[in-house]
Scaffold this active site. Sequence first.
Site, PDB file in Angstrom:
ATOM      1  N   ASP A  66       0.868  -1.174   0.000  1.00 14.59           N
ATOM      2  CA  ASP A  66       0.000   0.000   0.000  1.00 14.59           C
ATOM      3  C   ASP A  66       0.908   1.230   0.000  1.00 14.59           C
ATOM      4  O   ASP A  66       2.040   1.178   0.491  1.00 14.59           O
ATOM      5  CB  ASP A  66      -0.885  -0.031   1.246  1.00 14.59           C
ATOM      6  N   TYR A  96      -0.230   4.974   0.722  1.00 19.15           N
ATOM      7  CA  TYR A  96      -0.507   6.083   1.637  1.00 19.15           C
ATOM      8  C   TYR A  96      -0.698   5.603   3.077  1.00 19.15           C
ATOM      9  O   TYR A  96      -1.622   4.858   3.376  1.00 19.15           O
ATOM     10  CB  TYR A  96      -1.725   6.865   1.148  1.00 19.15           C
ATOM     11  N   ASN A 118      -4.883   3.104  -3.970  1.00 22.40           N
ATOM     12  CA  ASN A 118      -6.014   3.929  -4.382  1.00 22.40           C
ATOM     13  C   ASN A 118      -5.582   5.127  -5.212  1.00 22.40           C
ATOM     14  O   ASN A 118      -6.404   5.724  -5.917  1.00 22.40           O
ATOM     15  CB  ASN A 118      -6.748   4.456  -3.144  1.00 22.40           C
TER      16      ASN A 118
END
Length: 230
Positions: A10, A12, A118
């Site tokens: 991931d 962030y 994302n």
Amino acid sequence: MTEPMLHVFDAYGTLFDVHSAVARHRALVGPEADRLSDLWRTKQLEYTWTRSLMGAYRDFMALTEEALDFAAARCGGLSAEARAKLLSAYETLDAFPDVAPTLAALKAKDAKLVILSNGTPAMLESAVRSAGLAGLLDPSISVAEVGVFKTDSKVYERVGARYGVAPTQVSFQSSNRWDVAGAAKFGFRAVWINRTRAPDEYPDLPPAAVLDDLGGLLALSDREPSGSQS
């Protein structure tokens, strides 16, 4: 010969400090800086979940801007200069100190390393480049490819689609417990990087390991045979 486990990260909160944007411009933001930063992150994530449930995708940069505007409204407002500087800073967030050395050490072991995020492709390219990580990582995988945010299974499926690996061949690292839960449900070896020592959530979807920082991955990778299932 057994293929090394693919390491997926991931972005962030895991590689990049989401609060570093406000930290750079604390004086410009004012006394509500910490509250604004926390609310900005909370609303940013909330917007991804609600829009995924509604089937009303908007890209992560647009939601980041909307979340900042909401947080600013709740914290007394921001000048146009402060808003512009915060949004610019979000595209060049600071990497946590353990990130570059850990990725370099894993790379030295011939591990393949990739971001699944994302973030938009442009956001991720900018963050990776500004943090000096471009030589350590494969091109990032963005949810923009599927038009829905984590924790939708279509996001995690993109790893296998690109690399042709089974979920059990993927070690997925995130500081976000909800992301770890989604990855665990999908079948990844999900490792929770619990930087803030937060209490556990989602007990029915436990992580394969819990680490205080990214550096713990080195010992974890040494203990497990390449390509093994945790």
